[in-house]
Design a protein around this motif. Structure first.
Motif, PDB file in Angstrom:
ATOM      1  N   GLY A 109       0.776  -1.231   0.000  1.00 53.65           N
ATOM      2  CA  GLY A 109       0.000   0.000   0.000  1.00 53.65           C
ATOM      3  C   GLY A 109       0.807   1.279   0.000  1.00 53.65           C
ATOM      4  N   ASP A 110       2.133   1.167  -0.036  1.00 51.71           N
ATOM      5  CA  ASP A 110       2.999   2.343  -0.010  1.00 51.71           C
ATOM      6  C   ASP A 110       4.053   2.195  -1.089  1.00 51.71           C
ATOM      7  N   PRO A 111       3.896   2.867  -2.228  1.00 52.26           N
ATOM      8  CA  PRO A 111       4.844   2.710  -3.345  1.00 52.26           C
ATOM      9  C   PRO A 111       6.293   3.004  -2.967  1.00 52.26           C
ATOM     10  N   ALA A 112       6.518   4.012  -2.121  1.00 57.88           N
ATOM     11  CA  ALA A 112       7.885   4.365  -1.741  1.00 57.88           C
ATOM     12  C   ALA A 112       8.520   3.252  -0.913  1.00 57.88           C
ATOM     13  N   ALA A 113       7.757   2.699   0.022  1.00 55.34           N
ATOM     14  CA  ALA A 113       8.265   1.605   0.851  1.00 55.34           C
ATOM     15  C   ALA A 113       8.483   0.349   0.006  1.00 55.34           C
ATOM     16  N   ALA A 114       7.589   0.111  -0.952  1.00 55.98           N
ATOM     17  CA  ALA A 114       7.735  -1.047  -1.830  1.00 55.98           C
ATOM     18  C   ALA A 114       9.008  -0.935  -2.665  1.00 55.98           C
ATOM     19  N   GLN A 115       9.265   0.256  -3.190  1.00 54.97           N
ATOM     20  CA  GLN A 115      10.474   0.474  -3.969  1.00 54.97           C
ATOM     21  C   GLN A 115      11.712   0.320  -3.092  1.00 54.97           C
ATOM     22  N   LEU A 116      11.630   0.769  -1.879  1.00 50.20           N
ATOM     23  CA  LEU A 116      12.731   0.632  -0.940  1.00 50.20           C
ATOM     24  C   LEU A 116      13.028  -0.843  -0.689  1.00 50.20           C
ATOM     25  N   ALA A 117      11.980  -1.640  -0.489  1.00 53.42           N
ATOM     26  CA  ALA A 117      12.153  -3.068  -0.252  1.00 53.42           C
ATOM     27  C   ALA A 117      12.808  -3.740  -1.456  1.00 53.42           C
ATOM     28  N   ARG A 118      12.382  -3.358  -2.645  1.00 54.88           N
ATOM     29  CA  ARG A 118      12.974  -3.953  -3.855  1.00 54.88           C
ATOM     30  C   ARG A 118      14.435  -3.545  -4.009  1.00 54.88           C
ATOM     31  N   THR A 119      14.744  -2.305  -3.654  1.00 57.66           N
ATOM     32  CA  THR A 119      16.127  -1.835  -3.749  1.00 57.66           C
ATOM     33  C   THR A 119      17.031  -2.604  -2.794  1.00 57.66           C
ATOM     34  N   VAL A 120      16.547  -2.849  -1.591  1.00 57.48           N
ATOM     35  CA  VAL A 120      17.324  -3.610  -0.609  1.00 57.48           C
ATOM     36  C   VAL A 120      17.567  -5.029  -1.116  1.00 57.48           C
ATOM     37  N   GLN A 121      16.593  -5.579  -1.845  1.00 54.28           N
ATOM     38  CA  GLN A 121      16.746  -6.932  -2.374  1.00 54.28           C
ATOM     39  C   GLN A 121      17.840  -7.028  -3.434  1.00 54.28           C
ATOM     40  N   VAL A 122      18.189  -5.909  -4.052  1.00 54.24           N
ATOM     41  CA  VAL A 122      19.298  -5.915  -5.009  1.00 54.24           C
ATOM     42  C   VAL A 122      20.579  -6.357  -4.307  1.00 54.24           C
ATOM     43  N   GLY A 123      20.756  -5.881  -3.087  1.00 52.05           N
ATOM     44  CA  GLY A 123      21.917  -6.301  -2.310  1.00 52.05           C
ATOM     45  C   GLY A 123      21.874  -7.777  -1.975  1.00 52.05           C
ATOM     46  N   ALA A 124      20.684  -8.295  -1.699  1.00 50.13           N
ATOM     47  CA  ALA A 124      20.537  -9.726  -1.430  1.00 50.13           C
ATOM     48  C   ALA A 124      20.907 -10.539  -2.665  1.00 50.13           C
ATOM     49  N   SER A 125      20.521 -10.042  -3.832  1.00 52.40           N
ATOM     50  CA  SER A 125      20.867 -10.729  -5.079  1.00 52.40           C
ATOM     51  C   SER A 125      22.376 -10.814  -5.263  1.00 52.40           C
ATOM     52  N   ALA A 126      23.077  -9.758  -4.890  1.00 51.76           N
ATOM     53  CA  ALA A 126      24.531  -9.746  -5.017  1.00 51.76           C
ATOM     54  C   ALA A 126      25.154 -10.832  -4.154  1.00 51.76           C
ATOM     55  N   GLY A 127      24.604 -11.031  -2.960  1.00 56.74           N
ATOM     56  CA  GLY A 127      25.129 -12.064  -2.077  1.00 56.74           C
ATOM     57  C   GLY A 127      24.895 -13.463  -2.633  1.00 56.74           C
ATOM     58  N   ILE A 128      23.711 -13.699  -3.193  1.00 61.14           N
ATOM     59  CA  ILE A 128      23.416 -15.009  -3.774  1.00 61.14           C
ATOM     60  C   ILE A 128      24.252 -15.240  -5.026  1.00 61.14           C
ATOM     61  N   ALA A 129      24.457 -14.190  -5.807  1.00 60.79           N
ATOM     62  CA  ALA A 129      25.285 -14.316  -7.016  1.00 60.79           C
ATOM     63  C   ALA A 129      26.698 -14.764  -6.666  1.00 60.79           C
TER      64      ALA A 129
END
Length: 204
Positions: A109-129
């Protein structure tokens, strides 16, 4: 209480509130009450709920990445290394279910918070990579990214399912992940090892 200790207490209270109420319904008043501090003190540490949410996500993510890096750095059998990485993630889900829900659930329900969550997941992707590189070897960037997202989203999905269906044990959940995911990675690890052996033979 030191500033660091107070910050840790605030983050713990925020994780509990975000997991229980969701990002949208959680208020800074609730978090201040949960941390047993005044609202002005809370704002001294975090200027907004969004800033606090970002700190929560990054703290949880960075802890997981650190565990993954330590496993990747070990000189062990690839299958054992992969199992330990999966088990470490599931151990986090089992031991810290509230933190797992906060990290893995994107606010709707909060586009800014949703985008923030997705941005943080980019870092998680780097760790899995970094973990997958140990198995996939010299693959193109897009192949590594695709495999990373496939594995990450699969792990997130099974983690959320397990939180809602806590019957299976951690070992049983790890077994099904390995049964499905390691089949392909085992071939990649074998092929990578064969390529390395051939390269060594050519140099001799």
């Amino acid at each position: 209480m030191s500033a660091q200790e107070r910050r840790a207490k605030i983050l713990a209270a925020a994780i509990s509130a975000f997991a229980r109420e969701g990002y949208e319904k959680t208020t800074m008043d609730q978090i201040a009450t949960g941390a047993n501090i005044t609202k002005p003190v809370l704002y001294d540490h975090f200027p907004s709920k969004q800033a606090l949410f970002q700190a929560v996500l990054e703290t949880i993510r960075d802890g997981l990445i650190a565990k993954g890096r330590s496993i990747v750095a070990e000189d062990t059998d690839p299958a054992d290394k992969f199992r330990r990485a999966v088990d470490a993630f599931l151990g986090f889900v089992e031991d810290e279910p509230a933190a797992a829900r906060v990290l893995l659930t994107v606010p709707s329900g909060d586009p800014a918070a949703a985008q923030l969550a997705r941005t943080v997941q980019v870092g998680a992707s780097a760790g899995i990579a970094a973990l997958l590189t140990a198995f996939m070897g010299a693959r193109s960037p897009w192949q590594l990214r695709a495999a990373t997202e496939f594995l990450k989203e699969g792990l997130h999905a099974i983690a959320l399912w397990w939180l809602d269906n806590p019957g299976p044990t951690r070992r049983e959940v790890a077994d099904i992940v390995l049964e499905i995911a390691w089949v392909g990675l085992r071939g990649q690890a074998g092929s990578n090892g064969e390529r390395k052996r051939k390269a060594i033979d050519r140099k001799r």
